[in-house]
Design a protein around this motif. Sequence first.
Motif, PDB file in Angstrom:
ATOM      1  N   VAL A 124       0.988  -1.081   0.364  1.00 35.13           N
ATOM      2  CA  VAL A 124      -0.033  -0.101   0.030  1.00 35.13           C
ATOM      3  C   VAL A 124       0.699   0.898  -0.030  1.00 35.13           C
ATOM      4  N   LEU A 125       0.852   2.094  -0.837  1.00 35.65           N
ATOM      5  CA  LEU A 125       1.678   3.531  -1.442  1.00 35.65           C
ATOM      6  C   LEU A 125       1.202   4.811  -0.314  1.00 35.65           C
ATOM      7  N   ASP A 126      -0.357   4.682  -0.338  1.00 31.32           N
ATOM      8  CA  ASP A 126      -0.255   5.561   0.547  1.00 31.32           C
ATOM      9  C   ASP A 126      -0.289   5.936   2.176  1.00 31.32           C
ATOM     10  N   THR A 127       0.336   6.925   2.553  1.00 32.55           N
ATOM     11  CA  THR A 127       0.530   6.822   4.190  1.00 32.55           C
ATOM     12  C   THR A 127       0.369   8.639   4.199  1.00 32.55           C
ATOM     13  N   TYR A 128      -0.898   8.941   4.747  1.00 33.10           N
ATOM     14  CA  TYR A 128      -1.425   9.898   5.694  1.00 33.10           C
ATOM     15  C   TYR A 128      -0.951  10.028   7.292  1.00 33.10           C
ATOM     16  N   ASP A 129      -0.580  11.195   7.338  1.00 29.21           N
ATOM     17  CA  ASP A 129       0.501  11.533   8.902  1.00 29.21           C
ATOM     18  C   ASP A 129      -1.218  11.813   9.179  1.00 29.21           C
ATOM     19  N   CYS A 130      -1.590  11.541   9.642  1.00 26.81           N
ATOM     20  CA  CYS A 130      -3.373  11.722  10.826  1.00 26.81           C
ATOM     21  C   CYS A 130      -3.632  11.043  11.884  1.00 26.81           C
ATOM     22  N   VAL A 131      -2.482  10.960  12.652  1.00 31.65           N
ATOM     23  CA  VAL A 131      -2.478  10.033  13.838  1.00 31.65           C
ATOM     24  C   VAL A 131      -2.914  11.098  15.163  1.00 31.65           C
ATOM     25  N   ASP A 132      -4.059  10.743  15.722  1.00 28.69           N
ATOM     26  CA  ASP A 132      -3.841  11.802  17.028  1.00 28.69           C
ATOM     27  C   ASP A 132      -3.002  11.518  18.157  1.00 28.69           C
ATOM     28  N   ARG A 133      -1.845  11.930  18.196  1.00 26.46           N
ATOM     29  CA  ARG A 133      -1.196  11.740  19.275  1.00 26.46           C
ATOM     30  C   ARG A 133      -1.880  11.971  20.387  1.00 26.46           C
ATOM     31  N   ASP A 134      -2.081  12.664  20.967  1.00 26.17           N
ATOM     32  CA  ASP A 134      -3.164  13.327  22.296  1.00 26.17           C
ATOM     33  C   ASP A 134      -3.623  11.656  23.112  1.00 26.17           C
ATOM     34  N   LYS A 135      -4.628  11.475  21.888  1.00 24.54           N
ATOM     35  CA  LYS A 135      -5.529  10.109  21.988  1.00 24.54           C
ATOM     36  C   LYS A 135      -4.953   8.983  21.977  1.00 24.54           C
ATOM     37  N   SER A 136      -3.234   8.864  20.976  1.00 24.83           N
ATOM     38  CA  SER A 136      -3.069   7.320  21.388  1.00 24.83           C
ATOM     39  C   SER A 136      -2.416   6.955  21.945  1.00 24.83           C
ATOM     40  N   ASP A 137      -2.132   5.602  21.975  1.00 23.08           N
ATOM     41  CA  ASP A 137      -0.899   5.350  23.434  1.00 23.08           C
ATOM     42  C   ASP A 137       0.433   4.206  22.965  1.00 23.08           C
ATOM     43  N   PHE A 138       1.480   5.283  22.783  1.00 22.32           N
ATOM     44  CA  PHE A 138       2.069   4.340  22.122  1.00 22.32           C
ATOM     45  C   PHE A 138       3.658   4.494  22.167  1.00 22.32           C
ATOM     46  N   ASP A 139       4.268   3.836  22.036  1.00 25.59           N
ATOM     47  CA  ASP A 139       6.163   4.028  22.510  1.00 25.59           C
ATOM     48  C   ASP A 139       7.063   4.191  20.955  1.00 25.59           C
TER      49      ASP A 139
END
Length: 195
Positions: free
Chosen positions: A112-127
Amino acid sequence: MASYFIFHEAPDPKNCLIGKCPEALDEKRWRIAEGLRMDERYPPDVTLQMDEEHRGLNVPDLVANTLHLCIVSGRLKAMLEQESGANIEFLPAALANHKGRRVTGEYFIANVLDTYDCVDRDKSDFDTFASKPDEFTGLFRLNLREDQIPANAKLFRIKPMGTVLIVREDLRAALEAKGMTGVNYIAMGRRCSIY
């Protein structure tokens, strides 16, 4: 407002697992995992071997693997071509069972070649890496900023973790209606564990 889901493999001990990357693809696989076009870099006659430690033999439409690749059946490929509207490079690959015998059917790595910068970092949990705070090393809960997603996007990657694919509700419903197997749709805001 559209609903989105993480498009991920469903764990099932009856299903096969691809666990080893062919040598010819190993040094180039990162391009696919990040959604970069392969073109002539893709080697001919790629065969993906079922993991000997995982005894499942059933081959679903979305094939589980440890390579961070989206491996799909010919049936799922046709649906994605028809319904997703996404830019996808389909790379042919054979599957081999635990004894090295070729599995019947057509299989592809869906790049899949489509990539978007759309993550809501304030409401997501990640390292993240300390040295690369914009890249996720683990994802435990995801929420998106829908205003950053093009209206026509039904299947895409998220920028901070290119191995994660997102599917829009209407595409999910179409895939489920056709009985696509091996897929786990993880709703936004739900706990997950993706590395």
